[in-house]
Scaffold this active site. Structure first.
Site, mmCIF file in Angstrom:
data_model
loop_
_atom_site.group_PDB
_atom_site.id
_atom_site.type_symbol
_atom_site.label_atom_id
_atom_site.label_comp_id
_atom_site.label_asym_id
_atom_site.label_seq_id
_atom_site.Cartn_x
_atom_site.Cartn_y
_atom_site.Cartn_z
ATOM 1 N N HIS A 1 55.705 83.345 9.559
ATOM 2 C CA HIS A 1 55.960 82.374 8.478
ATOM 3 C C HIS A 1 54.684 81.601 8.163
ATOM 4 C CE1 HIS A 1 57.878 79.033 6.273
ATOM 5 N NE2 HIS A 1 58.892 79.835 6.118
ATOM 6 N N ILE B 1 52.868 78.178 7.507
ATOM 7 C CA ILE B 1 53.525 76.979 6.977
ATOM 8 C C ILE B 1 54.712 76.649 7.881
ATOM 9 C CG2 ILE B 1 54.882 76.035 5.045
ATOM 10 C CD1 ILE B 1 53.246 77.785 3.179
#
Lengths: 148, 84
Positions: free
Chosen positions: A48, A54
């Site tokens: 991710h 993030i």
């Protein structure tokens, strides 16, 4: 105010799902302020996202929930169950190196339903906000409820 | 706010939280929501919490036990807001 060992005495969350590093301010039955340091050395950043790490918004919500859980400190042997999320907003991406400063405040109680206003900031800029609802249950009651 | 507004607002709170069409409630304003419509206590507390914030009133814990039907809730809101 509360270091990580004290947090572990109050909350039942453990690695890899302990998303609160320190409690900075605590007012019994009212509000708390805490922090979570965001580091690249977290498994979920592999996915991710690859090449663009993030912090997932749901984990910011979870950090807020874990700080809110600190507010059960003086309520005895209870667990808080997240029962609602209203008005969740994610305003800026949170990335490794950021320090999340989270604030939670109880704004309403109806019996054992507690509603909390939560916000998170990085470098004094708001990055997320949400209103969370929790049902507080005595640990002894929980087994019965789970079978309902 | 008049009685029609109060009732309409309550209808929208209840139907939104229970995720039902208003036809499910209409005509059943006096039925026990817990027994006949299978509303669980968590949703009941959600309704009460929303009623408090949307009408800006405070409902005491002891009062909550009596609020088993739509009309009982309506009655309570009317009393708190002093609407005949």
């Amino acid at each position: 105010m509360f270091d990580i060992n004290e947090i572990k005495n109050i909350n039942k969350h453990r690695y890899p799902f302990l998303l609160l590093d320190r409690v900075l301010e605590y007012e019994e039955g009212k509000r708390a302020k805490g922090l979570k340091n965001v580091t690249i050395n977290e498994a979920f950043f592999n996915g991710h996202f690859p090449e663009q790490p993030i912090l997932p918004g749901v984990l910011i919500i979870e950090s807020m929930a874990q700080l809110a859980s600190i507010l059960t400190k003086d309520m005895g042997n209870v667990l808080g169950f997240l029962s609602s999320i209203y008005n969740a907003r994610f305003l800026k991406p949170v990335v490794p190196g950021d320090q999340l400063i989270i604030e939670v405040e109880i704004y309403q109680r109806v019996k054992n339903l507690y509603r909390i206003k939560a916000k998170a900031e990085v470098s004094e800029k708001k990055v997320a906000a949400a209103n969370l609802g929790f049902i507080i249950l005595n640990v002894n009651e929980i087994k019965g409820k789970m079978n309902e | 706010m008049n009685l029609v507004d109060v009732k309409e607002k309550l209808m929208s709170i209840v139907t939104e939280i229970l995720e039902v069409d208003r036809s499910v409630i209409e005509g059943k304003e006096d039925v026990n929501l817990f027994k006949e419509l299978d509303v669980d206590s968590l949703l009941a507390l959600e309704i009460i919490a929303n009623v408090e914030t949307k009408y800006n009133i405070k409902i005491e814990d002891e009062e909550i036990e009596t609020l088993v039907s739509f009309n009982k809730m309506l009655e309570m809101v009317k009393n708190k807001l002093n609407i005949k």
